[in-house]
Write an enzyme that holds these catalytic residues in place. Structure first.
Site, PDB file in Angstrom:
ATOM      1  CB  ILE A  48      34.188  24.811  56.771  1.00  0.00           C
ATOM      2  CG1 ILE A  48      34.583  23.452  57.358  1.00  0.00           C
ATOM      3  CG2 ILE A  48      35.406  25.517  56.166  1.00  0.00           C
ATOM      4  CD1 ILE A  48      35.065  22.443  56.321  1.00  0.00           C
ATOM      5  CB  CYS A  49      30.679  28.706  55.322  1.00  0.00           C
ATOM      6  SG  CYS A  49      30.759  27.646  53.872  1.00  0.00           S
ATOM      7  CB  THR A  50      29.873  29.538  60.482  1.00  0.00           C
ATOM      8  OG1 THR A  50      28.613  29.390  59.806  1.00  0.00           O
ATOM      9  CG2 THR A  50      29.690  30.412  61.716  1.00  0.00           C
TER      10      THR A  50
END
Length: 164
Positions: free
Chosen positions: A54-56
């Protein structure tokens, strides 16, 4: 800024209030101080960990829409509890040209100052703070674990800064 380990997390900064100042190393080991950006807007993006799904996705969306931030005279600063070494590899792999800041030690100290450090998991929550040119918080959102942030909300908040 050195909160004791295990200390209760601070509250999320109030809208209209001053953004807590800090200095962290970026992915190249260079010091980055929030107050050095006075005169321009800052989008401060806390994320749990480099290389996570999700962060990426969120940071790639920012990367792919960087003109949105530049057009609003805004600098993106992305903060995680990772070391500068892993952040450098992450930025190189994903082509991030904005600063990735290492809130590594004291572990999560800056995330804690913004009320987004989760001591149970040792990571920052997904919190975003848009700070105006005078250093005041004009927008904030903290998403639940596993829920990505909405780029359209950034767009709307940045557009509102021009009218403030």
């Amino acid at each position: 800024m050195t909160a004791a380990l295990g200390a209760a997390p601070a509250a999320v900064p109030a809208l209209g209030g001053p953004a807590p100042d800090f200095e962290l190393a970026n992915q190249f080991g260079e010091p980055v101080r929030l107050s050095s950006f006075r005169g321009q807007n800052v989008v401060l993006v806390f994320y749990p960990f480099a290389f996570s799904g999700i962060c990426t996705g969120e940071l790639c969306e920012i990367r792919d829409n960087l003109a949105l931030f530049e057009d609003a005279n805004a600098t993106v600063l992305a903060v995680s509890v990772d070391s500068k070494f892993s952040l450098r590899a992450y930025a190189a792999q994903e082509g991030y040209t904005f600063d990735l800041l290492a809130d590594f030690w004291p572990h999560g100290d800056v995330a804690n100052a913004y009320g987004v450090f989760d001591p149970g998991s040792g990571m920052a929550k997904r919190g975003t703070f848009i700070i105006d040119a005078a250093g005041h918080v004009r927008y904030s959102v903290v998403n639940p674990r596993g829920q990505a942030r909405d780029l359209q909300e950034y767009r709307d908040a940045l557009a509102g800064l021009g009218q403030a």
